[in-house]
Design a protein around this motif. Sequence first.
Motif, PDB file in Angstrom:
ATOM      1  N   CYS A  12       0.881  -1.168   0.000  1.00 21.27           N
ATOM      2  CA  CYS A  12       0.000   0.000   0.000  1.00 21.27           C
ATOM      3  C   CYS A  12       0.927   1.229   0.000  1.00 21.27           C
ATOM      4  O   CYS A  12       1.088   1.913   1.011  1.00 21.27           O
ATOM      5  CB  CYS A  12      -0.891  -0.025   1.249  1.00 21.27           C
ATOM      6  N   PRO A  13       1.566   1.494  -1.160  1.00 19.39           N
ATOM      7  CA  PRO A  13       2.639   2.485  -1.181  1.00 19.39           C
ATOM      8  C   PRO A  13       2.124   3.928  -1.211  1.00 19.39           C
ATOM      9  O   PRO A  13       1.084   4.217  -1.799  1.00 19.39           O
ATOM     10  CB  PRO A  13       3.358   2.164  -2.500  1.00 19.39           C
ATOM     11  N   PHE A  14       2.869   4.784  -0.549  1.00 18.31           N
ATOM     12  CA  PHE A  14       2.657   6.237  -0.661  1.00 18.31           C
ATOM     13  C   PHE A  14       4.034   6.855  -0.852  1.00 18.31           C
ATOM     14  O   PHE A  14       4.985   6.478  -0.146  1.00 18.31           O
ATOM     15  CB  PHE A  14       1.994   6.790   0.607  1.00 18.31           C
ATOM     16  N   ASN A  15       4.150   7.787  -1.784  1.00 12.97           N
ATOM     17  CA  ASN A  15       5.436   8.453  -1.977  1.00 12.97           C
ATOM     18  C   ASN A  15       5.809   9.236  -0.730  1.00 12.97           C
ATOM     19  O   ASN A  15       4.931   9.769  -0.041  1.00 12.97           O
ATOM     20  CB  ASN A  15       5.371   9.393  -3.186  1.00 12.97           C
ATOM     21  N   PHE A  16       7.125   9.291  -0.476  1.00 12.42           N
ATOM     22  CA  PHE A  16       7.587  10.119   0.637  1.00 12.42           C
ATOM     23  C   PHE A  16       7.266  11.581   0.331  1.00 12.42           C
ATOM     24  O   PHE A  16       6.656  12.279   1.134  1.00 12.42           O
ATOM     25  CB  PHE A  16       9.095   9.907   0.851  1.00 12.42           C
ATOM     26  N   LYS A  17       7.664  12.014  -0.856  1.00 14.23           N
ATOM     27  CA  LYS A  17       7.399  13.396  -1.268  1.00 14.23           C
ATOM     28  C   LYS A  17       5.915  13.564  -1.550  1.00 14.23           C
ATOM     29  O   LYS A  17       5.340  12.863  -2.368  1.00 14.23           O
ATOM     30  CB  LYS A  17       8.159  13.728  -2.562  1.00 14.23           C
ATOM     31  N   GLY A  18       5.286  14.454  -0.851  1.00 15.11           N
ATOM     32  CA  GLY A  18       3.909  14.818  -1.165  1.00 15.11           C
ATOM     33  C   GLY A  18       2.840  13.937  -0.538  1.00 15.11           C
ATOM     34  O   GLY A  18       1.689  14.354  -0.435  1.00 15.11           O
ATOM     35  N   GLN A  19       3.199  12.726  -0.129  1.00 13.51           N
ATOM     36  CA  GLN A  19       2.181  11.868   0.508  1.00 13.51           C
ATOM     37  C   GLN A  19       2.542  11.596   1.974  1.00 13.51           C
ATOM     38  O   GLN A  19       1.852  12.060   2.874  1.00 13.51           O
ATOM     39  CB  GLN A  19       2.017  10.561  -0.281  1.00 13.51           C
ATOM     40  N   LYS A  20       3.646  10.899   2.217  1.00  9.80           N
ATOM     41  CA  LYS A  20       4.061  10.689   3.614  1.00  9.80           C
ATOM     42  C   LYS A  20       4.243  12.047   4.309  1.00  9.80           C
ATOM     43  O   LYS A  20       3.956  12.196   5.498  1.00  9.80           O
ATOM     44  CB  LYS A  20       5.361   9.881   3.657  1.00  9.80           C
ATOM     45  N   GLU A  21       4.694  13.029   3.522  1.00  2.20           N
ATOM     46  CA  GLU A  21       4.958  14.353   4.104  1.00  2.20           C
ATOM     47  C   GLU A  21       3.704  15.039   4.644  1.00  2.20           C
ATOM     48  O   GLU A  21       3.813  16.004   5.402  1.00  2.20           O
ATOM     49  CB  GLU A  21       5.600  15.257   3.045  1.00  2.20           C
ATOM     50  N   LEU A  22       2.535  14.531   4.269  1.00  2.00           N
ATOM     51  CA  LEU A  22       1.290  15.128   4.790  1.00  2.00           C
ATOM     52  C   LEU A  22       1.254  15.073   6.317  1.00  2.00           C
ATOM     53  O   LEU A  22       0.508  15.807   6.957  1.00  2.00           O
ATOM     54  CB  LEU A  22       0.067  14.366   4.235  1.00  2.00           C
TER      55      LEU A  22
END
Length: 461
Positions: free
Chosen positions: A317-327
């Motif tokens: 269930c991937p989320f990009n570090f940039k722009g997603q995890k950073e939320l």
Amino acid sequence: MLTLIKNGRIITATDDYFGDVLIDGETITAIGKHLSVPDGHTVIDAAGLLVIPGGIDPHVHMELPFGGTVSSDDFETGTRAAAFGGTTTVIDFAIQYKGKTFQQTLDDWDARTQGRCAIDYSYHLAVTEYEPRQKKEFQQVVDRGITTFKIFLAYPGVFMIDDQTMFRVMQSAGEAGGMTLVHAENGDAITEMISNLLAAGKVEPKYHALSRPPVIQADGVSRACKVAEVAKAPVFIVHVSCEAAMIELQRSRDAGNPAYGETCTQYLFLDDSYYDKPDFEGAKYVFTPPLVGRSDVTALWKGLKLGYLSEVSTDHCPFNFKGQKELGRGDFTKIPNGGPGVEDRLSMVYHGGVIERGFSLNKWVELTSTASAKMFGMFPKKGTIAVGSDADIVLFDAVKQRTISATTHHMNCDYSLFEGWKIQGEPVTVLSRGKVIVDRGTYVGRAGDGQFLKRGACGKM
Ligand code: URP
Ligand code: ZN
Ligand code: ZN
């Protein structure tokens, strides 16, 4: 069209021998020595390679809306990455959104998947609301070839159901010949712990783990197993990540109940020290359940060896570090939960199980393919190399040394959970129902090669 795979070392969950595999169209039609095909047909030389059944990952979430964003692999990119990793079947989760019937939910997931998958696929139906008047829908879902239902004992206000609904779902699923999968935690207690942490200004990624300690997962597993016992229904605990939870599962299993479980690749290698990484990098490891201690890693491998955990999935269930995890900078509860993994599973379990711990090649195939085929109603069509089975086959280089990196992986995610890890073993060529879709490291398939897979009775191990 015939395809002949010659001179490979064929490994199934039970066998290990040298031979040739003949494929007619989509199906294995003969296995033997010195087989041949007329000119004009395809011959693949597997000398020096393992010939194994295509991997099955029964726990993935492609393009899942979660935490105000959407998991970054869609069905096209995610199933292609799976193929590169030697996985030829995935099971996603069709999530019932408020007000939707079961059939509408499955229609919705069909619309997302049709014509887009590189490999064969199915779904578990994640039930988020259920009144007894909907009971007949369970049979309709089973008749549609979806024989597993999923419930969440976490994520209140989003997916979580109460214990009454848990009982009803388990009972109705069981009566319809299905099995209930459970995300087992104690969502209400977690909510309270999160409030306390935030009120104390504890907002960094590591507090995600501290808000969901192992005992909370053990409580969920204990409750789910006990409710399944009284509902007289089979239960399967997803993503078991710690020994305390596994012990609860083991208790129910030892008492003779059809209680099963899985763990995931990340829990077999990583521990909670990853949350201490600087510059918010701990967010890369924010998934649920969280990583725990090193002794739990050891216990999970033991659980696989002894059979208390049946298979290894990824919970991809991937989320990009940039722009997603950073939320979630400044509030760990806003970090979308999940990580990438569908491409790494087969190789990581080979490396950690066979190379580092002396597991047999048969056990490796069992954990990454055969057990899931049996558990989730796909055997012997999937999960083995046998006459009559689908020709989902991986040629695996068991000695190749390589380094895992987000710069070379095919998952649509800007980081890897195993960045820089040096491992042994690599899938080289992958066939899905007789068609070569990865040819010595190059993708030669296309979106839409994968088909929806109707599944049968579950939990028959
Ligand atoms: O963090 C995770 N695991 N995200 C996906 C949803 C789930 O709980 O499986
Ligand atoms: Zn979950
Ligand atoms: Zn999941």
